[in-house]
Scaffold this motif. Structure first.
Motif, PDB file in Angstrom:
ATOM      1  N   LEU A 107       0.830  -1.207   0.000  1.00  0.00           N
ATOM      2  CA  LEU A 107       0.000   0.000   0.000  1.00  0.00           C
ATOM      3  C   LEU A 107       0.866   1.258   0.000  1.00  0.00           C
ATOM      4  O   LEU A 107       0.561   2.247  -0.666  1.00  0.00           O
ATOM      5  N   GLU A 108       1.970   1.208   0.739  1.00  0.00           N
ATOM      6  CA  GLU A 108       2.899   2.335   0.756  1.00  0.00           C
ATOM      7  C   GLU A 108       3.532   2.529  -0.619  1.00  0.00           C
ATOM      8  O   GLU A 108       3.687   3.664  -1.098  1.00  0.00           O
ATOM      9  N   ILE A 109       3.895   1.418  -1.263  1.00  0.00           N
ATOM     10  CA  ILE A 109       4.470   1.502  -2.608  1.00  0.00           C
ATOM     11  C   ILE A 109       3.464   2.113  -3.580  1.00  0.00           C
ATOM     12  O   ILE A 109       3.831   2.885  -4.476  1.00  0.00           O
ATOM     13  N   ALA A 110       2.174   1.785  -3.386  1.00  0.00           N
ATOM     14  CA  ALA A 110       1.128   2.317  -4.262  1.00  0.00           C
ATOM     15  C   ALA A 110       0.796   3.769  -3.966  1.00  0.00           C
ATOM     16  O   ALA A 110      -0.008   4.380  -4.681  1.00  0.00           O
ATOM     17  N   GLY A 111       1.388   4.319  -2.888  1.00  0.00           N
ATOM     18  CA  GLY A 111       1.193   5.735  -2.597  1.00  0.00           C
ATOM     19  C   GLY A 111       0.115   6.047  -1.587  1.00  0.00           C
ATOM     20  O   GLY A 111      -0.222   7.214  -1.381  1.00  0.00           O
ATOM     21  N   MET A 112      -0.414   5.042  -0.908  1.00  0.00           N
ATOM     22  CA  MET A 112      -1.445   5.296   0.097  1.00  0.00           C
ATOM     23  C   MET A 112      -0.817   5.883   1.359  1.00  0.00           C
ATOM     24  O   MET A 112       0.280   5.482   1.765  1.00  0.00           O
ATOM     25  N   GLY A 113      -1.494   6.811   1.997  1.00  0.00           N
ATOM     26  CA  GLY A 113      -1.013   7.399   3.240  1.00  0.00           C
ATOM     27  C   GLY A 113      -0.929   6.364   4.351  1.00  0.00           C
ATOM     28  O   GLY A 113      -1.681   5.388   4.372  1.00  0.00           O
ATOM     29  N   LYS A 114      -0.018   6.586   5.317  1.00  0.00           N
ATOM     30  CA  LYS A 114       0.242   5.590   6.355  1.00  0.00           C
ATOM     31  C   LYS A 114      -0.974   5.336   7.245  1.00  0.00           C
ATOM     32  O   LYS A 114      -1.226   4.200   7.645  1.00  0.00           O
ATOM     33  N   VAL A 115      -1.719   6.374   7.561  1.00  0.00           N
ATOM     34  CA  VAL A 115      -2.888   6.194   8.425  1.00  0.00           C
ATOM     35  C   VAL A 115      -3.923   5.312   7.739  1.00  0.00           C
ATOM     36  O   VAL A 115      -4.449   4.352   8.326  1.00  0.00           O
ATOM     37  N   ALA A 117      -3.370   3.293   5.202  1.00  0.00           N
ATOM     38  CA  ALA A 117      -2.780   1.971   4.965  1.00  0.00           C
ATOM     39  C   ALA A 117      -2.846   1.106   6.214  1.00  0.00           C
ATOM     40  O   ALA A 117      -3.152  -0.089   6.150  1.00  0.00           O
ATOM     41  N   ARG A 118      -2.572   1.705   7.361  1.00  0.00           N
ATOM     42  CA  ARG A 118      -2.623   0.938   8.617  1.00  0.00           C
ATOM     43  C   ARG A 118      -4.054   0.486   8.920  1.00  0.00           C
ATOM     44  O   ARG A 118      -4.276  -0.652   9.356  1.00  0.00           O
ATOM     45  N   HIS A 119      -5.019   1.356   8.680  1.00  0.00           N
ATOM     46  CA  HIS A 119      -6.425   0.986   8.900  1.00  0.00           C
ATOM     47  C   HIS A 119      -6.821  -0.179   7.990  1.00  0.00           C
ATOM     48  O   HIS A 119      -7.467  -1.143   8.437  1.00  0.00           O
ATOM     49  N   GLU A 123      -7.887  -4.303   8.863  1.00  0.00           N
ATOM     50  CA  GLU A 123      -9.056  -5.013   8.333  1.00  0.00           C
ATOM     51  C   GLU A 123      -8.645  -6.338   7.716  1.00  0.00           C
ATOM     52  O   GLU A 123      -9.332  -7.359   7.878  1.00  0.00           O
ATOM     53  N   LEU A 124      -7.517  -6.331   7.021  1.00  0.00           N
ATOM     54  CA  LEU A 124      -7.040  -7.562   6.384  1.00  0.00           C
ATOM     55  C   LEU A 124      -6.548  -8.571   7.411  1.00  0.00           C
ATOM     56  O   LEU A 124      -6.678  -9.786   7.211  1.00  0.00           O
ATOM     57  N   VAL A 125      -5.973  -8.092   8.504  1.00  0.00           N
ATOM     58  CA  VAL A 125      -5.563  -8.984   9.596  1.00  0.00           C
ATOM     59  C   VAL A 125      -6.774  -9.766  10.104  1.00  0.00           C
ATOM     60  O   VAL A 125      -6.705 -10.984  10.335  1.00  0.00           O
ATOM     61  N   GLU A 126      -7.892  -9.099  10.254  1.00  0.00           N
ATOM     62  CA  GLU A 126      -9.117  -9.774  10.693  1.00  0.00           C
ATOM     63  C   GLU A 126      -9.632 -10.725   9.622  1.00  0.00           C
ATOM     64  O   GLU A 126     -10.089 -11.836   9.922  1.00  0.00           O
TER      65      GLU A 126
END
Length: 341
Positions: A107-115, A117-119, A123-126
């Motif tokens: 997500l970081e490579i794709a340019g998404m902001g860290k906040v 991306a972490r959110h 969701e994916l962890v769940e």
């Protein structure tokens, strides 16, 4: 939809060229789970890496949802790879990053902001069943948990195609089943097209809709999984099916039973509702044939059950045997003669 047209991959060596993928044609419908199986060196892993152009074909075309991968610019290809994601055999996790941080990486490579991306990563962890393990490092995880992280990371950019290259071969049988169940659940929730590369026929049987069998870089057989299990055409396919069903009867039958001139050893193949029908009772009562059950098994596939029975029929005339085959054919049970006295 994935369309593979006359795909070829050759590697040049000092002594000679090696053809890893040899003029492969395949069509993989959208929303299906498609398996590719073969022994080591068959070319299956090379094939899957050609699908997202981690390897460049020598010739031929890969068309995914209308986009010809070979005609995309470098920028467009990088974007397309976000839609055609990959799960690897040995996880390929970043050991200095936590579970959350590993999932955030694409997500970081794709340019998404860290906040954001972490959110999304939480969701994916769940989604992959790793609640409470988000701050753990790969060294603290089991093999199955590491692969769940790999799957979550592959899903980070919400792809439409998921490529799994031997994703379960490093796992024990119970963990393999858990990962396969997870893939089935994710496929239903996200309507993914999943391509699974494997050398394990039980993986194909449990989750795939269709299968292609490879040998020496070529596709030697393909079709719906139930059809391939019921009637494998190629020797390689028969070997895979036999190993999965633990069926060695035709190699060992001569060792422990005597086959008289009017005896038959047959294999009955059946699927779906036929697996619960009283076939043996039908044979003995309706056809008045004495039988000895040598071996049998029922296995679960994605689309239902399939099974087989190996029977020793004693003192059966030719006309009786023809009636036997016709009667079972009417019940949609296939008959294969293994031995005849």
């Amino acid at each position: 939809m994935i369309e593979i047209k006359q795909l070829v991959k050759r590697y040049k060596t000092k002594k000679h060229d090696v053809t890893a993928v040899d003029h492969v044609d395949l069509t993989i419908p959208s929303g299906t789970i498609f398996g590719v199986i073969g022994f080591s060196g068959a070319g299956k892993s090379t094939l899957v890496r050609l699908l997202n152009y981690l390897e460049t074909p020598t010739s031929g075309d890969v068309i995914i949802d209308g986009d010809n991968m070979g005609q995309l610019s470098k920028t467009m290809l990088r974007r397309k790879r976000q839609d055609v994601s990959m799960v690897f055999q040995h996880f390929n996790l970043l050991w200095s990053r936590t579970v959350i941080e590993n999932i955030m990486f694409p997500l970081e490579i794709a340019g998404m902001g860290k906040v954001q991306a972490r959110h999304h990563a939480r969701e994916l962890v769940e989604l992959v069943g790793l609640e409470g393990r988000g701050n753990a490092y790969p060294s603290e995880l089991s093999g199955g948990q590491k692969q769940r992280v790999g799957i979550a990371r592959a899903l980070a950019n919400e792809p439409s195609v998921l490529l799994c290259d031997e994703a379960t071969s490093a796992l024990d049988p119970q963990t393999t089943d858990e990962i396969l169940d997870l893939l089935l659940e994710i496929k239903k929730k996200r309507n993914l097209t999943i391509v699974i590369i494997t050398h394990e026929m039980q993986v194909i049987r449990r989750v795939c809709d269709e299968v292609a069998v490879m040998e020496d870089g070529k596709v030697i057989e393909q079709g719906k999984v139930t059809e391939v299990f019921e009637n494998p055409q190629h020797a390689v396919t028969r070997r895979f099916v036999k190993d999965d069903l633990s069926d060695e009867i035709d190699e060992s039958v001569d060792r422990y039973i005597h086959i008289a001139p009017d005896d038959y050893v047959v294999r009955l193949n059946f699927t779906g509702d036929n697996t619960t029908e009283p076939i043996v009772s039908y044979i003995t009562r309706t056809l008045d044939i004495d039988i000895n059950i040598l071996e049998g098994s029922v296995k679960q596939t994605k689309s239902g059950e399939l099974g087989y029975l190996v029977l020793h029929l004693t003192e059966v005339s030719e006309s009786q045997f023809e009636e036997f085959k016709a009667g079972l054919s009417r019940q949609h049970v296939a008959v294969e003669v293994i031995r005849h006295g």
